[in-house]
Design a protein around this motif. Structure first.
Motif, PDB file in Angstrom:
ATOM      1  N   ASN A   1       1.418 -33.361  12.662  1.00  0.00           N
ATOM      2  CA  ASN A   1       0.739 -34.483  13.310  1.00  0.00           C
ATOM      3  C   ASN A   1      -0.229 -35.124  12.326  1.00  0.00           C
ATOM      4  N   GLY A   2      -0.893 -36.176  12.762  1.00  0.00           N
ATOM      5  CA  GLY A   2      -1.847 -36.862  11.901  1.00  0.00           C
ATOM      6  C   GLY A   2      -1.304 -38.110  11.240  1.00  0.00           C
ATOM      7  N   ARG A   3      -0.034 -38.439  11.504  1.00  0.00           N
ATOM      8  CA  ARG A   3       0.588 -39.591  10.836  1.00  0.00           C
ATOM      9  C   ARG A   3      -0.136 -40.906  11.162  1.00  0.00           C
ATOM     10  N   GLY A   4      -0.524 -41.107  12.425  1.00  0.00           N
ATOM     11  CA  GLY A   4      -1.211 -42.350  12.800  1.00  0.00           C
ATOM     12  C   GLY A   4      -2.562 -42.489  12.131  1.00  0.00           C
ATOM     13  N   LEU A   5      -3.322 -41.396  12.074  1.00  0.00           N
ATOM     14  CA  LEU A   5      -4.612 -41.422  11.395  1.00  0.00           C
ATOM     15  C   LEU A   5      -4.434 -41.651   9.897  1.00  0.00           C
ATOM     16  N   TRP A   6      -3.460 -40.971   9.324  1.00  0.00           N
ATOM     17  CA  TRP A   6      -3.173 -41.131   7.897  1.00  0.00           C
ATOM     18  C   TRP A   6      -2.808 -42.581   7.592  1.00  0.00           C
ATOM     19  N   LEU A   7      -1.919 -43.154   8.395  1.00  0.00           N
ATOM     20  CA  LEU A   7      -1.479 -44.529   8.210  1.00  0.00           C
ATOM     21  C   LEU A   7      -2.642 -45.502   8.372  1.00  0.00           C
ATOM     22  N   THR A   8      -3.470 -45.285   9.379  1.00  0.00           N
ATOM     23  CA  THR A   8      -4.610 -46.171   9.609  1.00  0.00           C
ATOM     24  C   THR A   8      -5.556 -46.164   8.415  1.00  0.00           C
ATOM     25  N   ARG A   9      -5.860 -44.995   7.898  1.00  0.00           N
ATOM     26  CA  ARG A   9      -6.735 -44.904   6.728  1.00  0.00           C
ATOM     27  C   ARG A   9      -6.105 -45.601   5.517  1.00  0.00           C
ATOM     28  N   LEU A  10      -4.795 -45.517   5.421  1.00  0.00           N
ATOM     29  CA  LEU A  10      -4.082 -46.125   4.291  1.00  0.00           C
ATOM     30  C   LEU A  10      -4.127 -47.655   4.315  1.00  0.00           C
ATOM     31  N   VAL A  11      -3.923 -48.273   5.477  1.00  0.00           N
ATOM     32  CA  VAL A  11      -3.758 -49.734   5.535  1.00  0.00           C
ATOM     33  C   VAL A  11      -5.050 -50.507   5.772  1.00  0.00           C
TER      34      VAL A  11
ATOM     35  N   ASP B   1      -3.444 -49.872  17.327  1.00  0.00           N
ATOM     36  CA  ASP B   1      -2.559 -49.239  18.304  1.00  0.00           C
ATOM     37  C   ASP B   1      -2.473 -47.732  18.083  1.00  0.00           C
ATOM     38  N   GLU B   2      -2.403 -47.300  16.850  1.00  0.00           N
ATOM     39  CA  GLU B   2      -2.339 -45.858  16.556  1.00  0.00           C
ATOM     40  C   GLU B   2      -3.586 -45.140  17.063  1.00  0.00           C
ATOM     41  N   ILE B   3      -4.750 -45.719  16.816  1.00  0.00           N
ATOM     42  CA  ILE B   3      -5.993 -45.076  17.233  1.00  0.00           C
ATOM     43  C   ILE B   3      -6.137 -45.117  18.753  1.00  0.00           C
ATOM     44  N   ALA B   4      -5.807 -46.253  19.364  1.00  0.00           N
ATOM     45  CA  ALA B   4      -5.872 -46.358  20.829  1.00  0.00           C
ATOM     46  C   ALA B   4      -4.893 -45.379  21.482  1.00  0.00           C
ATOM     47  N   SER B   5      -3.697 -45.266  20.932  1.00  0.00           N
ATOM     48  CA  SER B   5      -2.704 -44.325  21.468  1.00  0.00           C
ATOM     49  C   SER B   5      -3.195 -42.889  21.349  1.00  0.00           C
ATOM     50  N   ASN B   6      -3.849 -42.560  20.236  1.00  0.00           N
ATOM     51  CA  ASN B   6      -4.412 -41.216  20.069  1.00  0.00           C
ATOM     52  C   ASN B   6      -5.486 -40.937  21.123  1.00  0.00           C
ATOM     53  N   ALA B   7      -6.311 -41.933  21.413  1.00  0.00           N
ATOM     54  CA  ALA B   7      -7.353 -41.756  22.430  1.00  0.00           C
ATOM     55  C   ALA B   7      -6.725 -41.430  23.776  1.00  0.00           C
ATOM     56  N   VAL B   8      -5.660 -42.145  24.102  1.00  0.00           N
ATOM     57  CA  VAL B   8      -4.982 -41.912  25.378  1.00  0.00           C
ATOM     58  C   VAL B   8      -4.314 -40.542  25.391  1.00  0.00           C
ATOM     59  N   GLU B   9      -3.605 -40.212  24.329  1.00  0.00           N
ATOM     60  CA  GLU B   9      -2.813 -38.976  24.296  1.00  0.00           C
ATOM     61  C   GLU B   9      -3.654 -37.713  24.131  1.00  0.00           C
ATOM     62  N   HIS B  10      -4.699 -37.785  23.313  1.00  0.00           N
ATOM     63  CA  HIS B  10      -5.431 -36.567  22.961  1.00  0.00           C
ATOM     64  C   HIS B  10      -6.845 -36.491  23.527  1.00  0.00           C
TER      65      HIS B  10
END
Length: 141
Positions: free
Chosen positions: A109-119, A56-65
């Motif tokens: 910014n970058g929290r979603g990418l950071w979180l995705t890499r973490l989990v 969801d974080e990556i998909a949301s980033n694609a939509v937003e950015h």
């Protein structure tokens, strides 16, 4: 399109479980589809929420950015559940992902990418034909 467990097995490497384009309005349904496919592929419940959140974080980033739309490919590859999200935005590299929790280092910014890499167990950013391609994966076992 969602895989139909009655019609095919997902034990072969590379089987597509879900392949679709999405926009902002489709993100809630996309989360449900990813969760259903992850459960069906055998991703344990304890990790399934993290996987869905990461997608969801990556998909949301694609939509937003990256132009308001993206493309998702979810598949089982060996003992992993892999998701590849591509967009048509300006692209980016892993260098933009903060090393520590955004906010603690002054980043806004970058929290979603950071979180995705973490989990996730595997995470990569590459250039697509246009835009970026983010690949994330979790081991099923």
């Amino acid at each position: 399109m969602l895989a139909d467990p009655r019609r095919r097995s997902v034990t072969r490497a590379g089987d597509h479980l879900l392949q679709r384009r999405f926009t902002a309005g489709e993100l809630p349904r996309l989360r449900v589809q990813v969760e259903e496919c992850a459960a069906w592929a055998g991703l344990c419940e304890a990790r399934r929420g993290d996987f869905v959140l990461a997608v969801d974080e990556i998909a949301s980033n694609a939509v937003e950015h990256a132009g308001g739309t993206g493309s998702l490919l979810l598949r089982r590859v060996g003992d992993e559940l892999e998701c590849r999200i591509s967009d048509s935005g300006p692209g980016f590299s892993e260098d933009v992902i903060p090393q520590i929790l955004p906010g603690l280092d002054g980043a806004t910014n970058g929290r979603g990418l950071w979180l995705t890499r973490l989990v996730t167990d595997r995470f990569a950013v590459s250039a697509g034909a246009v835009g970026a391609v983010v690949t994330l994966a979790m081991r099923l076992r």
